[in-house]
Design an enzyme around this catalytic site. Sequence first.
Site, PDB file in Angstrom:
ATOM      1  N   LEU A 235       0.826  -1.219   0.000  1.00 25.42           N
ATOM      2  CA  LEU A 235       0.000   0.000   0.000  1.00 25.42           C
ATOM      3  C   LEU A 235       0.850   1.254   0.000  1.00 25.42           C
ATOM      4  CD1 LEU A 235      -2.599  -1.065   2.732  1.00 25.42           C
ATOM      5  CD2 LEU A 235      -3.022  -0.867   0.284  1.00 25.42           C
ATOM      6  N   GLY A 236       2.016   1.163   0.599  1.00 27.04           N
ATOM      7  CA  GLY A 236       2.884   2.342   0.661  1.00 27.04           C
ATOM      8  C   GLY A 236       4.168   2.030   1.395  1.00 27.04           C
TER       9      GLY A 236
ATOM     10  N   GLN B 229       8.626   5.735   6.766  1.00 24.03           N
ATOM     11  CA  GLN B 229       9.963   5.842   7.368  1.00 24.03           C
ATOM     12  C   GLN B 229      10.392   4.537   8.024  1.00 24.03           C
ATOM     13  OE1 GLN B 229      10.188   8.386  10.753  1.00 24.03           O
ATOM     14  NE2 GLN B 229      12.404   8.393  10.712  1.00 24.03           N
TER      15      GLN B 229
ATOM     16  N   LYS C 245       1.684  -2.788   8.819  1.00 24.56           N
ATOM     17  CA  LYS C 245       2.951  -2.059   8.775  1.00 24.56           C
ATOM     18  C   LYS C 245       4.054  -3.014   9.200  1.00 24.56           C
ATOM     19  CE  LYS C 245       3.246   2.551   9.845  1.00 24.56           C
ATOM     20  NZ  LYS C 245       3.470   3.778  10.611  1.00 24.56           N
TER      21      LYS C 245
ATOM     22  N   ASP D  38       3.113  15.904  15.344  1.00 25.12           N
ATOM     23  CA  ASP D  38       3.568  15.836  13.952  1.00 25.12           C
ATOM     24  C   ASP D  38       2.358  15.889  13.021  1.00 25.12           C
ATOM     25  OD1 ASP D  38       5.372  15.678  11.888  1.00 25.12           O
ATOM     26  OD2 ASP D  38       5.580  13.488  11.980  1.00 25.12           O
TER      27      ASP D  38
HETATM   28  P1  AMP Z   1       3.511   5.354   7.076  1.00 25.48           P
HETATM   29  O1  AMP Z   1       4.641   4.400   7.337  1.00 25.48           O
HETATM   30  O2  AMP Z   1       2.484   5.336   8.195  1.00 25.48           O
HETATM   31  O3  AMP Z   1       3.984   6.745   6.738  1.00 25.48           O
HETATM   32  O4  AMP Z   1       2.731   4.790   5.768  1.00 25.48           O
HETATM   33  C1  AMP Z   1       3.302   4.803   4.481  1.00 25.48           C
HETATM   34  C2  AMP Z   1       2.199   4.764   3.435  1.00 25.48           C
HETATM   35  O5  AMP Z   1       1.461   3.531   3.520  1.00 25.48           O
HETATM   36  C3  AMP Z   1       1.140   5.846   3.590  1.00 25.48           C
HETATM   37  O6  AMP Z   1       1.507   7.027   2.942  1.00 25.48           O
HETATM   38  C4  AMP Z   1      -0.075   5.225   2.937  1.00 25.48           C
HETATM   39  O7  AMP Z   1      -0.020   5.371   1.531  1.00 25.48           O
HETATM   40  C5  AMP Z   1       0.079   3.751   3.256  1.00 25.48           C
HETATM   41  N1  AMP Z   1      -0.676   3.445   4.477  1.00 25.48           N
HETATM   42  C6  AMP Z   1      -0.240   3.538   5.761  1.00 25.48           C
HETATM   43  N2  AMP Z   1      -1.189   3.171   6.629  1.00 25.48           N
HETATM   44  C7  AMP Z   1      -2.271   2.847   5.895  1.00 25.48           C
HETATM   45  C8  AMP Z   1      -3.603   2.390   6.210  1.00 25.48           C
HETATM   46  N3  AMP Z   1      -3.977   2.211   7.463  1.00 25.48           N
HETATM   47  N4  AMP Z   1      -4.439   2.132   5.196  1.00 25.48           N
HETATM   48  C9  AMP Z   1      -4.055   2.309   3.910  1.00 25.48           C
HETATM   49  N5  AMP Z   1      -2.825   2.744   3.531  1.00 25.48           N
HETATM   50  C10 AMP Z   1      -1.941   3.009   4.502  1.00 25.48           C
END
Ligand code: AMP
Length: 332
Positions: free
Chosen positions: A23-24, A27, A46, A139
Amino acid sequence: MSKMSHSHRDELYVGPYRLEKTLGKGQTGLVKLGVHCVTGRRVAIKIVNREKLSESVLMKVEREIAIMKLIEHPHVLGLYDVYENKKYLYLVLEHVSGGELFDYLVKKGRLTPKEARRFFRQIISALDFCHSHNICHRDLKPENLLLDEKNNIRVADFGMASLQVEGSMLETSCGSPHYACPEVIRGEKYDGRKADVWSCGVILYALLVGALPFDDDNLRQLLEKVKKGVFHIPHFVPPDCQNLLRGMVEVDPDKRLTLEEVMKHAWVVAESQGHIELELPIGQIVQTSIVPTVEDLDADVLSTMNSLQCFKDKDKLVAELLGRNRSTKKKN
Ligand code: AMP
């Protein structure tokens, strides 16, 4: 935390969740779609590689877990579960499909005051809930505000968040410079609640104007601009909203609006019968019993309290929990 169950055949599972597309990437590592093998429920997982991250980033993750476990609110991203093995931590998060508010804003340019107000109310309702539990986000920015399929806000990324007991001050400087308040940038002790109000003001400005109140390619210049706090508001922003922005993005933290005042502001409550919908009232949790012996202390609870930096001296805390240092008045 539960242990992670391993793959069967070529598919990788985290507990009952089958890992699917990415999904993404954040950091702390990849975020993958997880699908529950029985119910089909979709979650975001995650994946944090413990071996690749520094001690300080791992502490950030531990704190994020501890804080997200404490908060349950319709506009805060839910943390359902945590799995772990030697190499990885897996955070099972509520899955939202609308992406980041940041991308939504970039696509639209700027939002109408009505749409901006809808998002803003959801953000401050989540923030008020966090603050009432002594948690400051520290943040807040449109990249950390996710949207669900109905375009509702979920505040995410509590990696910088902190527990702040009423009356105390915080010291660690955090947050993106575009959204950080002058006292944080100056490295002074600050009230995390007031710092969050400033960031929310900058977010509201960004939603309405499609640009940032303080911006510069040169970081030093940017920091100077934030410290001066002089910014221009275009004429198309309604006058009562301009007044709100000036009250929130106010250099002097003592003059800055409190979240309570923001929630009662004329522009915020407009078209809502005089008050914005508040979530469930928060009950007071009061510990009344004393832990009888050291063996009765829960090691997981102590470790979570450590992540939240609830205490400086573990021995003193243990003594207090065992009732040795307190003059407890017994209730009949
Ligand atoms: P983060 O590590 O929380 O910055 O997440 C990185 C990327 O993963 C985010 O910019 C979203 O595109 C995707 N992402 C994170 N959490 C979620 C979630 N709960 N549902 C869908 N996409 C997510």
